[in-house]
Scaffold this active site. Structure first.
Site, short mmCIF file in Angstrom:
data_model
loop_
_atom_site.label_atom_id
_atom_site.label_comp_id
_atom_site.label_asym_id
_atom_site.label_seq_id
_atom_site.Cartn_x
_atom_site.Cartn_y
_atom_site.Cartn_z
CE LYS A 48 -0.25 -0.08 4.90
NZ LYS A 48 -1.20 -0.56 6.03
CE1 TYR A 291 9.43 32.93 -1.15
CE2 TYR A 291 9.17 30.25 -0.53
CZ TYR A 291 9.11 31.60 -1.61
OH TYR A 291 8.86 31.19 -2.73
C1 LIG Z 1 -0.56 -1.52 6.98
C2 LIG Z 1 -1.20 -2.79 7.17
C3 LIG Z 1 -0.16 -3.81 7.23
C4 LIG Z 1 1.18 -3.81 7.23
O1 LIG Z 1 1.87 -2.93 8.30
P1 LIG Z 1 3.24 -2.89 8.49
O2 LIG Z 1 3.14 -2.07 9.84
O3 LIG Z 1 3.73 -1.73 7.39
O4 LIG Z 1 3.88 -4.05 8.40
C5 LIG Z 1 -0.96 -5.31 7.47
N1 LIG Z 1 -2.27 -5.33 7.70
C6 LIG Z 1 -3.20 -4.10 7.64
C7 LIG Z 1 -4.55 -4.31 7.74
C8 LIG Z 1 -2.55 -2.82 7.40
O5 LIG Z 1 -3.46 -1.90 7.04
#
Ligand SMILES: *Cc1c(COP(=O)(O)O)cnc(C)c1O
Length: 398
Positions: A48, A291
């Site tokens: 993601k 700035y």
């Molecule tokens: C983001 C997420 C993960 C992975 O999390 P990390 O801490 O980056 O390993 C796993 N499961 C769900 C549902 C998430 O939202």
């Protein structure tokens, strides 16, 4: 899916080291296997946030073949993934969309063999819409249990009541898994709250099995921190995100992990962020920079103007705290971070240079700037730093 970047020869760029990704994947495989007695869990990767800023498509090219399951947030990413598999002749992977989806998306995903997460009561309506369409498709779903995060999912004690619609919808919805997500594994070094969530998850899964007798459910709960720290949370699959890229979920996790298994220490951050100067110039003592004239040169100063700013993901909150690396030396960012520029003092690092390459994140010579350091300057966490790196930036794998 990230749009293919427009060539921008002057813009900053991101480099991901393949050897680090390979090392981190091998490390997870090896430590998960070493867990006495239990069968090794499958390795699921969460891609993601544009693959934690490393770039969804380039990271798929690196990680697709070495992950057993790929989790994405958006339906569009899963569809892009299936298209890439077809285009490049890759074997199809198990793919799960863990974010919210519409009925139309569920149908498109089911047609392509992508699984979804059923995490709230709107799924009753989605099921009815699928049935009304009469396509004969069954959407494979993982049931999300809210064991203490208060985000998506059904409370374990309310499974029988809130999921009462599910047994009557097995013609259109096929439950294949159950998951939960931890609330408090990263912020602590003792895991009492997570233990409570685990117990609630087991109870919720037992309720689900009563509701759906005879259906085998793939269980998954552990993101990076829990995968490292809580062997009992590994179940059939782990859902690892940030750890694949060699970043720690938190300092607390880093401190705790080495006690669980010393090898975790070898996690290797894969990302660097570099930028070529737009110009280098000398400013006489007394000149102001940036700035608000927040910086005044105490001495004759050589500065490099770097074409990178908060638009690209370099946080404005780092102003007056940050440094970049030039020729392996720390060069302070002077004045405020601007939308498309920062100015750095290179008087000591490169007094004669007409052009420099600066490292904003990663190693240069014996020095390095970690995502955690940048996050500390900006009063945030490494997750936010890397996922906000501009989607427009050039990304290469080296
Ligand atoms: C983001 C997420 C993960 C992975 O999390 P990390 O801490 O980056 O390993 C796993 N499961 C769900 C549902 C998430 O939202």
């Amino acid at each position: 899916m990230t749009p293919s970047p427009i060539p921008q020869p002057n813009a900053s760029w991101l480099e991901t080291k393949r050897s680090c990704l390979e090392h981190n994947v091998a490390l997870f495989r090896q430590v998960l296997k070493a867990d006495g007695g239990r069968a090794s869990p499958r390795l699921g990767g969460v891609l993601k946030g544009n693959a934690y800023g490393h770039g969804f498509e380039p990271m798929l090219a690196e990680l697709h073949s070495v992950l057993d399951v790929i989790y994405v947030i958006m339906a569009a990413d899963a569809l892009a993934l299936r298209a890439l598999e077809a285009e490049r002749g890759w074997a199809r992977r198990q793919v799960v969309v863990i974010g919210a989806v519409t009925a139309a998306e569920v149908r498109a995903l089911a047609e392509r063999g992508v699984q979804c997460v059923l995490g709230d009561p709107s799924w009753e309506r989605i099921g009815l819409e699928l049935r009304a369409q009469g396509s004969g498709l069954r959407a494979q779903v993982h049931v999300h249990l809210d064991t203490g995060l208060g985000r998506e999912g059904f409370r374990p004690e309310a499974v029988a009541r809130d999921l009462a619609f599910l047994p009557g919808m097995l013609d259109v919805l096929e439950p294949v898994g159950a998951l939960t997500h931890f609330a408090n594994t990263e912020d602590v070094t003792e895991q009492n709250y997570a233990q409570g969530q685990l117990a609630a998850f087991d109870a919720g899964v037992a309720e689900l099995q009563k509701l759906l007798p005879g259906l085998p459910l793939e269980r998954h709960a552990a993101a990076s921190a829990a995968a490292m720290l809580l062997p009992e949370a590994r179940y059939e699959v782990v859902r690892v995100g940030i750890g694949l890229f060699g970043l720690w979920p938190s300092n607390e996790t880093r401190i705790s992990a080495r006690l669980v298994h010393p090898d975790w220490n070898s996690l290797q951050p894969a990302l660097s962020w570099r930028c070529r100067s737009q110009l280098v110039k000398s400013l006489p003592a007394g000149s102001y920079i940036g700035y608000g004239c927040s910086f005044r040169c105490e001495r004759d100063t050589t500065v490099a103007v770097l074409p990178v700013g908060y638009f690209d993901g370099y946080p404005r909150l780092t102003s007056a705290r940050a440094h970049v690396l030039v020729n392996g030396r720390r060069c302070p960012v002077v004045g405020r971070v601007m939308m498309n520029h920062i100015i750095v003092d290179i008087t000591l690092a490169a007094p004669q240079a007409s052009e420099v390459v600066a490292t904003l994140l990663g190693e240069d010579g014996g020095e390095s700037i970690s995502a955690e350091t940048l996050a500390a300057w900006a009063q945030t966490i490494n997750y936010e730093i890397v996922t906000r790196l501009g989607a427009h930036l050039r990304r290469k794998v080296i």
